[in-house]
Design a protein around this motif. Structure first.
Motif: not given
Length: 849
Positions: A658-661, A748-749, A753-756, A777-780
């Protein structure tokens, strides 16, 4: 053949004996002298009789013990009432020829020795007690066995005499000679002497004894360092060679299983070489002897151990031994010899008158006191073999008494008949002797086994030398074969005096005992007592029964620090009580509170531009998700239960998805927001369609499906991991299906990656409406944490594996929180002038220009 004038009598030589007539007679053959002198045979006149030498005071006590026992029996109203017992006692002089001569005298009548014929029937003894040495007892036993004539012996005897087919009428009030070997072997095992030298006589006694001894010590795990044989006839070369072997050997304990005659030459030479660093262990054949020709032998024997048959109590014998006098027993042909030997004087007669005065030997007066004789010369306190003589006499008397009390019709013979006490056959008395069972005057039970022996009961003696040169043997323990196993041998080590080089029991081993946790590996070509020490493998301890074998501890146990026993493994898991678990729990709660505060701050400033920018609802959802992410790490800490194991990875996977989404949706919202400002853009329709909400739902739904499938197919469960850490049992959650676990993490990975990627592409959009740089930066940070998590997770075990995952959850969650929301909080709290529509509008205009 020359026959005397009395047709029934063969001419005999000189006979030394003492007798007293009565209704019943008991015969006794004892070696009162220790040696003989053979006369020169010329065949020109009548050969002289073998002459006896070396009167032995200790052996004379056997003679006196028999006389005393018969006197006491005659006084007793319970044994043969109204029937008197007499005796005929003969001195065999420790010689086979004299023993057989005495036997003929006893059986034929006084000095008339006629084999198988008796001229004087009243002189025929009912049974024979004796003789002292085995070499004499055997021929006597063979002759008496022909007629089943009872013979009861009191002295150390060969094991061969236990064979009732060869010696059917032989019995003894002392144990089988080989039984004492068992006591010696137990003594050796008690002191853990596993490397022992053995010296034996070159005869049946030595060979039989050594075979049994070797067998016994091997049963206790011991070995023979060397086995040396002393020749029967003294050989100086062999003595030198044997002592050289003894001196070079690493064995400290030396078992000497020989006769007294063989031992003396060996010990004389050992004393000359000052060989005092060995512990000699003696059999009963010499361990209580003290009449060595050289007193320096006692220095060599100092501290040594031996076994001797159990000392017994004979009430009244001490007083009797001290009351003897030539005037009260003039018929006793040995008493004057005793007097001369004990007091070093000579009785006055024609032969001694001149010699005594010439040699300066004092004359015996008769006023000498027997109670003044040194106890080491004439012992009236310690009765060992003397006690056995008394038991032999009482055994024969009780057998006669049982015969005397036989009731016709209830007797042991044909048709219940009894034997007449005054007219019976020798085999009839033998029957009663074999069956005898009584308590003697000391209260000890006396009986014979099927071999005519009595159970082994010996004292453990220690030779002790004193500064004044005197020595004595001290009882330091006992061995009783009738006692339960483990209690048969009792040793009082505090009473043992070792020789000058040893303050405590010395070691006698080929190889020192291995340290705890090491096993013994036998050296090739060496006995099992010679070994090298090899440490046991991990998880193993030394076997309590086998020194050369290590055993593996059960799965739930582990060796203790010294590897001598298995102890229960420590059950380990990441608990709240320990520092690591407590710190992680505290950080988790702290960040969840911090997230809740930020969420509250955003709710309070919900209408400000900074909060409304980039979809206010997604920010709320992300903050709530992050707060739950921090809290879900608590499921990983504490005692693993079935419910916590099943939920923790599932909840963690769903919430993080949910966070990553939400982050992905926020990033897409930024892109869509700028695209919607362009003329004729079709993106505005997607914004109005609330595409970000559907992105969150769709992406999260995939993870939910994966997690439900995981639980349905192979849900995680708690288990005890025995192999994760050495010496510990790790209580952990088994993930059930590694494939599903990998899919959850992999998904989740994928979202990360998509978000990044999307955030990276939108990083150059205007700052006022753009979170893309912070999300990038947060996704890095997120990616760095979880990329390093994988090798760290795989390389750790036990609670640290769980700690790594908790740390990854907290690190990645805090990275998202800090990178995305801290800049906004900074503006809200510290730069409120920037959180206005005017400021944002003005800045946007500049940017667009």
């Amino acid at each position: 053949m020359r026959i005397s004038q009395q047709g029934c009598i063969l001419q005999s030589g000189d006979v030394r004996g003492y007798s007293k007539d009565a209704e019943l007679l008991l015969g006794g053959i004892f070696a009162i002298h220790m040696d003989v002198e053979y006369p020169e045979v010329k065949y020109q006149d009548l050969p002289e009789t073998i002459r006896c030498r070396r009167f032995h005071i200790r052996y004379y006590r056997f003679h006196l013990a028999m006389i005393f026992a018969i006197k006491e029996i005659n006084k007793s109203p319970h044994i043969l009432p109204n029937v008197s017992i007499g005796f005929i006692i003969y001195d065999s002089c420790y010689n086979e020829v004299r023993s057989l001569l005495g036997l003929m005298w006893l059986l034929s009548g006084r000095q008339e020795t006629v084999p198988n014929y008796n001229c004087y029937k009243q002189a025929m003894p009912e049974a024979i007690a004796g003789d002292t040495p085995s070499k004499s007892s055997m021929p006597i036993a063979r002759i008496l066995g022909l007629y089943r004539y009872p013979q009861v012996r009191h002295w150390k005897t060969s094991t061969l005499l236990s064979d009732k087919t060869q010696f059917p009428s032989f019995l003894r009030t002392i144990s089988n000679g080989n039984f004492e070997v068992t006591a010696l072997a137990r003594l050796v095992a008690y002191f853990n002497w596993t490397w022992v030298g053995v010296i034996i006589s070159d005869n049946d006694l030595g060979r039989e004894g050594s075979q049994l001894f070797i067998k016994e010590i091997e049963k206790y795990g011991g070995c023979v360092a060397f086995l040396e044989i002393l020749p029967v006839h003294n050989s100086q070369e062999e003595v030198f060679r044997i002592l050289e072997v003894v001196n070079k050997s690493t064995a400290t304990a030396i078992v000497v299983y020989t006769t007294m005659e063989n031992l003396i030459p060996l010990m004389e030479e050992a004393s000359s070489r000052n060989l005092t660093d060995k512990i000699w262990l003696g059999s009963a054949r010499w361990s209580i002897e003290s009449d060595f020709p050289r007193k320096d032998i006692l220095k060599t024997f100092n501290g040594s151990l031996g076994v001797a048959h159990r000392r017994g109590q004979i009430p009244g014998l001490k007083e009797f031994l001290q009351s003897i006098h030539p005037s009260t027993s003039p018929e006793d042909v040995f008493i004057k010899m005793f007097w001369e030997t004990a007091f070093g004087c000579k009785w006055l007669d024609d032969k001694t008158r001149g010699n005594a005065s010439k040699n300066g030997i004092p004359l015996c007066t008769g006023d000498e006191r027997v109670d003044s004789i040194d106890n080491s010369v004439y012992d009236v306190y310690n009765f060992r073999y003397t006690y056995k003589v008394s038991n032999a006499v009482y055994a024969l008397a009780h057998a006669l008494n049982d015969m005397y009390l036989c009731v016709p019709g209830q007797g042991p013979f044909k048709n219940g008949s009894c034997a007449n006490i005054h007219n019976y056959q020798p085999w009839q008395l033998l029957h009663y002797v074999k069956k005898v069972h009584f308590k003697n005057t000391a209260g000890e039970e006396i009986f014979f086994d099927e071999n005519g022996d009595v159970p082994l009961s010996v004292d453990i003696l220690n030779w002790q030398l004193y500064p004044n040169g005197s020595s004595r043997y001290v009882q330091v323990g006992t061995y009783d074969s009738r006692s339960p196993k483990g209690k048969d041998l009792i040793v009082d080590e505090g009473r043992i005096q070792w020789n000058g080089r040893h303050s405590q029991a010395p070691a006698s081993v080929c190889s020192a005992r291995c340290p705890t946790g090491h096993r013994a590996a036998t050296r090739k070509g060496h006995p099992i007592c010679c070994f090298d020490c090899i440490p046991c493998s991990e998880g193993e301890i030394l076997s309590p029964t086998e020194i050369n074998q290590c055993i593996k501890c059960p799965d739930d146990q582990w060796p203790n620090s010294i590897r001598d026993q298995c102890i229960a493994k420590v059950i380990e898991y990441l608990s709240y009580e320990e520092f690591l678990g407590g710190c992680l729990a505290a950080i988790s709660i702290l960040f969840s509170i911090l997230t809740a505060c930020i969420f509250g701050l955003f709710l309070k400033n919900c209408n400000t531009p900074i909060v409304k920018a980039n979809n206010r609802e997604l920010s709320y959802l992300l903050l709530v998700s992050l707060m739950l992410c921090f809290l879900c790490s608590l499921l990983f800490i504490g005692h693993p239960l079935k419910i916590t194991c099943m939920l923790r990875q599932v909840i963690f996977g769903i919430i993080f998805s949910i966070c990553l989404s939400s982050i992905l949706a926020k990033t897409i919202t930024v892109v869509m927001a700028f695209s919607a400002t362009k003329p004729n853009s079709k993106v505005r329709m997607l914004v109005e369609f609330k595409l970000p909400v559907y992105i969150v739902l769709a992406c999260s739904l995939v993870q939910v499906v994966l997690c439900i499938s995981w639980i349905a197919d192979s849900s995680p469960f708690p288990e005890f991991n025995m192999a994760a850490e050495i010496g510990k049992i790790v209580l952990e959650c088994n993930e059930g299906s590694t494939i599903f676990f990998s899919c959850v993490l992999g998904y989740m990975g994928f979202l990360a990656c998509v978000s990044l990627l999307v955030a990276f592409l939108a990083r150059n959009l205007p700052d006022s409406f753009n979170e893309a740089k912070f999300i990038t930066f947060s996704m890095l940070v997120f990616a760095s944490v979880w990329v390093t998590f994988i090798p760290a997770y795989l390389s750790t075990r036990g609670k640290y594996m769980v700690a790594v995952e908790v740390f990854a959850i907290l690190s990645s969650s805090s990275g998202l929180l800090i990178c995305i929301f801290f800049p906004k909080c900074y503006i809200i709290l510290l730069k409120p002038e920037m959180n206005t529509r005017k400021y944002i509008t003005g800045k946007n205009k500049k940017t667009l220009k």
